[in-house]
Design a protein around this motif. Structure first.
Motif, PDB file in Angstrom:
ATOM      1  N   ILE A  58      -2.400  -4.432  -4.959  1.00  0.00           N
ATOM      2  CA  ILE A  58      -3.028  -3.868  -6.161  1.00  0.00           C
ATOM      3  C   ILE A  58      -2.425  -4.481  -7.425  1.00  0.00           C
ATOM      4  N   ILE A  59      -1.095  -4.557  -7.471  1.00  0.00           N
ATOM      5  CA  ILE A  59      -0.421  -5.144  -8.642  1.00  0.00           C
ATOM      6  C   ILE A  59      -0.854  -6.596  -8.827  1.00  0.00           C
ATOM      7  N   TYR A  60      -0.879  -7.327  -7.734  1.00  0.00           N
ATOM      8  CA  TYR A  60      -1.271  -8.745  -7.766  1.00  0.00           C
ATOM      9  C   TYR A  60      -2.670  -8.888  -8.380  1.00  0.00           C
ATOM     10  N   ASP A  61      -3.612  -8.072  -7.930  1.00  0.00           N
ATOM     11  CA  ASP A  61      -4.981  -8.132  -8.450  1.00  0.00           C
ATOM     12  C   ASP A  61      -5.043  -7.708  -9.914  1.00  0.00           C
ATOM     13  N   LEU A  62      -4.280  -6.672 -10.284  1.00  0.00           N
ATOM     14  CA  LEU A  62      -4.269  -6.207 -11.671  1.00  0.00           C
ATOM     15  C   LEU A  62      -3.764  -7.293 -12.618  1.00  0.00           C
ATOM     16  N   ILE A  63      -2.763  -8.048 -12.169  1.00  0.00           N
ATOM     17  CA  ILE A  63      -2.236  -9.151 -12.977  1.00  0.00           C
ATOM     18  C   ILE A  63      -3.299 -10.236 -13.126  1.00  0.00           C
ATOM     19  N   LYS A  64      -3.921 -10.608 -12.010  1.00  0.00           N
ATOM     20  CA  LYS A  64      -4.929 -11.673 -12.035  1.00  0.00           C
ATOM     21  C   LYS A  64      -6.135 -11.285 -12.902  1.00  0.00           C
TER      22      LYS A  64
ATOM     23  N   LEU B 118      13.585   9.554  -0.065  1.00  0.00           N
ATOM     24  CA  LEU B 118      14.769   8.698  -0.003  1.00  0.00           C
ATOM     25  C   LEU B 118      14.810   7.615  -1.074  1.00  0.00           C
ATOM     26  N   VAL B 119      13.668   7.080  -1.462  1.00  0.00           N
ATOM     27  CA  VAL B 119      13.627   6.056  -2.520  1.00  0.00           C
ATOM     28  C   VAL B 119      12.589   6.527  -3.535  1.00  0.00           C
ATOM     29  N   LYS B 120      12.932   7.610  -4.217  1.00  0.00           N
ATOM     30  CA  LYS B 120      11.953   8.341  -5.024  1.00  0.00           C
ATOM     31  C   LYS B 120      11.358   7.518  -6.159  1.00  0.00           C
ATOM     32  N   GLU B 121      12.133   6.579  -6.693  1.00  0.00           N
ATOM     33  CA  GLU B 121      11.597   5.804  -7.811  1.00  0.00           C
ATOM     34  C   GLU B 121      10.454   4.891  -7.364  1.00  0.00           C
ATOM     35  N   SER B 122      10.405   4.555  -6.078  1.00  0.00           N
ATOM     36  CA  SER B 122       9.283   3.744  -5.600  1.00  0.00           C
ATOM     37  C   SER B 122       7.989   4.537  -5.673  1.00  0.00           C
ATOM     38  N   ALA B 123       8.072   5.842  -5.431  1.00  0.00           N
ATOM     39  CA  ALA B 123       6.898   6.715  -5.533  1.00  0.00           C
ATOM     40  C   ALA B 123       6.495   6.919  -6.989  1.00  0.00           C
ATOM     41  N   SER B 124       7.453   7.318  -7.828  1.00  0.00           N
ATOM     42  CA  SER B 124       7.129   7.615  -9.225  1.00  0.00           C
ATOM     43  C   SER B 124       6.697   6.367  -9.984  1.00  0.00           C
ATOM     44  N   ALA B 125       7.327   5.222  -9.666  1.00  0.00           N
ATOM     45  CA  ALA B 125       6.958   3.985 -10.363  1.00  0.00           C
ATOM     46  C   ALA B 125       5.543   3.552  -9.989  1.00  0.00           C
ATOM     47  N   THR B 126       5.187   3.698  -8.718  1.00  0.00           N
ATOM     48  CA  THR B 126       3.835   3.351  -8.286  1.00  0.00           C
ATOM     49  C   THR B 126       2.817   4.231  -8.998  1.00  0.00           C
ATOM     50  N   TYR B 127       3.094   5.518  -9.047  1.00  0.00           N
ATOM     51  CA  TYR B 127       2.216   6.482  -9.719  1.00  0.00           C
ATOM     52  C   TYR B 127       2.037   6.105 -11.194  1.00  0.00           C
ATOM     53  N   LYS B 128       3.139   5.838 -11.870  1.00  0.00           N
ATOM     54  CA  LYS B 128       3.089   5.569 -13.309  1.00  0.00           C
ATOM     55  C   LYS B 128       2.385   4.251 -13.626  1.00  0.00           C
ATOM     56  N   LEU B 129       2.666   3.217 -12.840  1.00  0.00           N
ATOM     57  CA  LEU B 129       2.055   1.926 -13.177  1.00  0.00           C
ATOM     58  C   LEU B 129       0.550   1.923 -12.888  1.00  0.00           C
ATOM     59  N   LEU B 130       0.125   2.666 -11.858  1.00  0.00           N
ATOM     60  CA  LEU B 130      -1.315   2.784 -11.612  1.00  0.00           C
ATOM     61  C   LEU B 130      -2.001   3.501 -12.773  1.00  0.00           C
ATOM     62  N   LYS B 131      -1.340   4.545 -13.297  1.00  0.00           N
ATOM     63  CA  LYS B 131      -1.903   5.260 -14.454  1.00  0.00           C
ATOM     64  C   LYS B 131      -1.964   4.345 -15.671  1.00  0.00           C
ATOM     65  N   LYS B 132      -0.888   3.587 -15.912  1.00  0.00           N
ATOM     66  CA  LYS B 132      -0.851   2.690 -17.059  1.00  0.00           C
ATOM     67  C   LYS B 132      -1.958   1.642 -16.984  1.00  0.00           C
ATOM     68  N   ALA B 133      -2.261   1.218 -15.760  1.00  0.00           N
ATOM     69  CA  ALA B 133      -3.270   0.171 -15.569  1.00  0.00           C
ATOM     70  C   ALA B 133      -4.685   0.731 -15.549  1.00  0.00           C
ATOM     71  N   GLY B 134      -4.814   2.058 -15.651  1.00  0.00           N
ATOM     72  CA  GLY B 134      -6.136   2.668 -15.681  1.00  0.00           C
ATOM     73  C   GLY B 134      -6.821   2.775 -14.329  1.00  0.00           C
ATOM     74  N   VAL B 135      -6.027   2.747 -13.256  1.00  0.00           N
ATOM     75  CA  VAL B 135      -6.602   2.888 -11.915  1.00  0.00           C
ATOM     76  C   VAL B 135      -6.937   4.361 -11.680  1.00  0.00           C
ATOM     77  N   ASP B 136      -8.152   4.630 -11.239  1.00  0.00           N
ATOM     78  CA  ASP B 136      -8.580   5.998 -10.954  1.00  0.00           C
ATOM     79  C   ASP B 136      -8.162   6.352  -9.528  1.00  0.00           C
ATOM     80  N   PHE B 137      -7.407   7.437  -9.380  1.00  0.00           N
ATOM     81  CA  PHE B 137      -6.935   7.820  -8.056  1.00  0.00           C
ATOM     82  C   PHE B 137      -6.579   9.303  -8.045  1.00  0.00           C
ATOM     83  N   ILE B 138      -6.380   9.821  -6.832  1.00  0.00           N
ATOM     84  CA  ILE B 138      -5.873  11.181  -6.670  1.00  0.00           C
ATOM     85  C   ILE B 138      -4.647  11.151  -5.766  1.00  0.00           C
ATOM     86  N   ILE B 139      -3.902  12.270  -5.756  1.00  0.00           N
ATOM     87  CA  ILE B 139      -2.827  12.472  -4.793  1.00  0.00           C
ATOM     88  C   ILE B 139      -3.082  13.802  -4.085  1.00  0.00           C
ATOM     89  N   LEU B 140      -2.471  13.975  -2.942  1.00  0.00           N
ATOM     90  CA  LEU B 140      -2.655  15.187  -2.153  1.00  0.00           C
ATOM     91  C   LEU B 140      -1.624  16.243  -2.532  1.00  0.00           C
TER      92      LEU B 140
END
Length: 247
Positions: A119-125, A27-49
Motif C-alpha cells: 500500500i505504501i509503495y503504491d501511495l508513493i508511486k 508486542l510491537v504496538k507502534e507498527s499498528a498505530s503507525a499503520t493506522y495513522k499513515l493510512l489516515k494521512k494518505a486519505g485511505v478509506d478503511f475500517i477496523i474491527l
C-alpha cells in the motif's frame, strides 16, 4: 488510545479493513498505530474491527488444523457480513495466513489481502504521500514470510530509498535472507537457538538502524540486541514512513 477514533470502527461503511493483528496489537504496538495513522494521512478509506480476533496462523502452523479452520471460518463470515473486499495488514504472518492458508482450506476467498508495504509503495508511486530525505543508513531485513514466501523484496527497499536512506545489505538477503529465529515456534521451544539464529543479523548489521516489515522479526531482534548489549534501533517500516511523511 490510537484506535479511539470511532469513525473508523466497523459502523463506518467501507469495503477495506485494516486488520491490525496480535503481534502489532500487543508486542510491537507502534507498527499498528503507525499503520493506522499513515493510512489516515494518505486519505485511505478503511475500517477496523471492534472485536478483532487472531488470524489463526498459530494453530495452523502447529498442525491444529481443525482449530485453525474454525477461526478462519469465523473471520470469513465476519468479513463477508461487513462486505470486506480488501484487507490491509502490518504483519507478515497475517499476510501469509490470509493470502495462503485461508485459500488452502476454503478455496478462493472474497477478499484480497495486502501487506502495508504494498500500500505504501503504491501511495508513493501515485504521489499521495511524499517523504523527507533523511540521509541515514539502514539495514533492511527480509522476513521469511514477506520475502521467500511472498517475493516482496524491491518494494520495501524502494520505500527506504524514497526516504533518502542508504541500504546496508546483509551478506545473506532477499531469497537467501537470514531468518530472525522467531518463526515456526523456534523462539517458543528453544530461546537459545532463536538467539543464535537472529544474532547473525544483529552482529552483521554495521548500521545501528534496522528496518523490517514483520513485527515478529522486530520483536525477536530487539530482544536479541538487548541480550547482546548492542545499541540497535529496530523499526517497522510503517513507523519509519510515518515519521518522515511531509504534511
Amino acid at each position: 488510545e490510537e484506535f479511539r477514533d470511532t469513525e473508523k470502527f466497523e459502523e463506518h461503511p467501507s469495503d477495506t479493513l485494516l486488520y491490525v493483528g496480535c503481534l502489532p496489537s500487543f508486542l510491537v504496538k507502534e507498527s499498528a498505530s503507525a499503520t493506522y495513522k499513515l493510512l489516515k494521512k494518505a486519505g485511505v478509506d478503511f475500517i477496523i474491527l471492534k472485536d478483532e480476533f487472531c488470524c489463526g496462523i498459530y494453530p495452523f502452523d502447529a498442525g491444529k488444523i481443525e482449530i485453525a479452520k474454525k477461526i478462519f471460518e469465523e473471520n470469513i463470515n465476519k468479513f463477508k457480513k461487513l462486505g470486506i473486499k480488501r484487507i490491509i495488514v502490518p504483519c507478515a504472518g497475517c499476510y501469509r495466513c490470509f493470502s495462503t492458508y485461508y485459500p488452502r482450506l476454503f478455496g478462493k476467498t472474497e477478499f484480497k489481502v495486502f501487506h502495508v508495504v504494498q500500500i505504501i509503495y503504491d501511495l508513493i508511486k501515485e504521489g499521495k504521500i511524499k517523504l523527507k530525505k533523511i540521509g541515514s543508513t539502514f539495514t533492511y531485513h527480509d522476513s521469511c514470510r514477506l520475502g521467500r514466501k511472498a517475493g516482496f523484496y524491491e518494494e520495501p527497499r524502494e520505500i527506504l530509498r524514497e526516504c533518502g536512506i542508504v541500504i546496508d545489505e546483509l551478506s545473506q538477503n532477499r531469497e537467501n535472507g537470514y531468518c530472525c529465529g522467531a518463526g515456526s515456534g523456534v523462539r517458543s521451544i528453544d530461546k537459545d537457538l532463536s538467539r543464535k539464529i537472529g544474532g547473525k543479523i544483529i552482529k552483521e548489521s554495521k548500521s545501528e538502524n534496522i528496518a523490517s516489515s514483520c513485527p515478529f522479526c522486530i520483536f525477536n531482534l530487539r530482544y536479541i540486541a538487548h541480550k547482546m548489549n548492542l545499541d540497535k534501533r529496530i523499526q517497522h517500516i510503517s513507523n519509519l514512513v510515518l515519521n518522515n511523511i511531509i504534511d
